[in-house]
Write an enzyme that holds these catalytic residues in place. Sequence first.
Site, PDB file in Angstrom:
ATOM      1  N   GLY A  44       0.820  -1.199   0.000  1.00 42.01           N
ATOM      2  CA  GLY A  44       0.000   0.000   0.000  1.00 42.01           C
ATOM      3  C   GLY A  44       0.855   1.250   0.000  1.00 42.01           C
ATOM      4  O   GLY A  44       1.836   1.331   0.732  1.00 42.01           O
ATOM      5  N   TYR A 264       1.340 -12.920  -6.501  1.00 40.23           N
ATOM      6  CA  TYR A 264       1.722 -11.537  -6.786  1.00 40.23           C
ATOM      7  C   TYR A 264       1.933 -10.653  -5.560  1.00 40.23           C
ATOM      8  O   TYR A 264       2.920  -9.937  -5.468  1.00 40.23           O
ATOM      9  CB  TYR A 264       0.651 -10.914  -7.686  1.00 40.23           C
ATOM     10  CG  TYR A 264       0.762  -9.424  -7.883  1.00 40.23           C
ATOM     11  CD1 TYR A 264       1.858  -8.868  -8.539  1.00 40.23           C
ATOM     12  CD2 TYR A 264      -0.231  -8.560  -7.421  1.00 40.23           C
ATOM     13  CE1 TYR A 264       1.965  -7.496  -8.724  1.00 40.23           C
ATOM     14  CE2 TYR A 264      -0.131  -7.186  -7.610  1.00 40.23           C
ATOM     15  CZ  TYR A 264       0.970  -6.664  -8.254  1.00 40.23           C
ATOM     16  OH  TYR A 264       1.077  -5.317  -8.443  1.00 40.23           O
TER      17      TYR A 264
END
Length: 467
Positions: A44, A264
């Site tokens: 993030g 991922y």
Amino acid sequence: MFTKSTPLRNLKEKCGIFGIYSNKKSLDLTSLLYYGLFSLQHRGQEGTGVVLSNFHKIEQYRDIGSVGEVFTQDILNDLKRMKPQIGIGHVRYSTAGSKGVENVQPLLTNLEGESLAVAHNGNLIHYESIKQKLEKKDHRFYCSSDTETILQLIAYNLSTNNLVEALKKSLKQLTGSFSLLIMTKDKLIGARDPYGVRPLCLAKLKNNGGYVLSSESCATDVVGATFIRDILPGEIVIIDQSGIKSIKYVQNPKQHTCIFEYVYFARPDSTIDGINCYLSRIAQGKQLYAEHPLKADLVICAPDSGTHAASGYANASGIEYGVGLIKNRYISRTFIKPSQELREQAVYIKLNPLKVNINNKNIILIDDSIVRGTTSHFLVKALKNAGAKKVYLLSASPMIINPCFLGIDTPDRKHLLAANNKIEQMRKMIGCDYLGFLSLPGLLKCCGNKDKFCTGCFNGKYPIEYN
């Protein structure tokens, strides 16, 4: 067909959490917390924050931006002055709530002189109903994040219970995915939802310096902590001056880790629930070759997410692995978005073909996944413009046909390429000469256990019922 106005959007994870409990006043906990969050930055980039305690007082600092942008040296020096011994931090990508600073975590509240902070990785389902009930009981909400519902629910249950019972009661009322860090002025607490969808692990600092809780083991490595174990589904871990206490708050929890961590999301140097992400991605590439044994001159990756799968494919096939696309590593969230007319050209600012490796060759391009297909279309077009004779595109994950509601920012089903088109239609839209996906049984094989994962985005089978 894709157009210049079609958005370029990949899968994005909601956030990362990192916490430290220190037994030593001399430990520079603030810097370690900074390094841990920096190591989780891939989870993030929209905002970051910390809450710190020295057992007497608690301080909070948070803002919009990456870890390096928010925590300048002056800010870090100010936080160090309180000589904290407990700290939790958060890096955010929003899936619930707006992008304002009020939603940046950790969130902090005061309860009759006692402070409580929460950092959350995941996504709650129907949290609005809990919020409405709490509002009727005079609990005020200051942001639009689902995390504040967790904070206020714990606060409400604390009014009639001790901390442990309040936590157990609160977590049983939540539906969805969550890994949590909860902090009081003298305790660091970690908790994981009953399905273990989002990761959380425990590590020990050297020389009996304390303990670390983190979304990924890569961050515990960076601060010199020794990995102990993953927090179990349905488990609460409480760390304080008496040591570590483990509590199971549900009966018969079931493991359903998000399988995209191994495709991922997680860094390749992380091990989650006993599975190393690097080795699983190498295995995915080898399995891709077993399922799609193509002949070509060069295997390349879509940087950087397809790197290890491409390496595995090359190793299994005997085809040379090389660099085909150069990534501009200085593109950040502050990069000025181009106009519609220049949006397609702007792709080349991020990824540019290495023509000397591409020209007059048949290329196998491997990416971790295909969501909307827009990025794949532009990459294939760029490779062909650079002189590639043929481009074979392979995805190291199965076809994504369903959105996620458990903490991953995926588009609506109508925008998912594989949900609305057959293979040949997708191939034509992307413009490649061959299109192949890793099968779900193949992916499960690469991750070692077919019974311990959430695979809802591939087959619609979610561990948590959603209506």
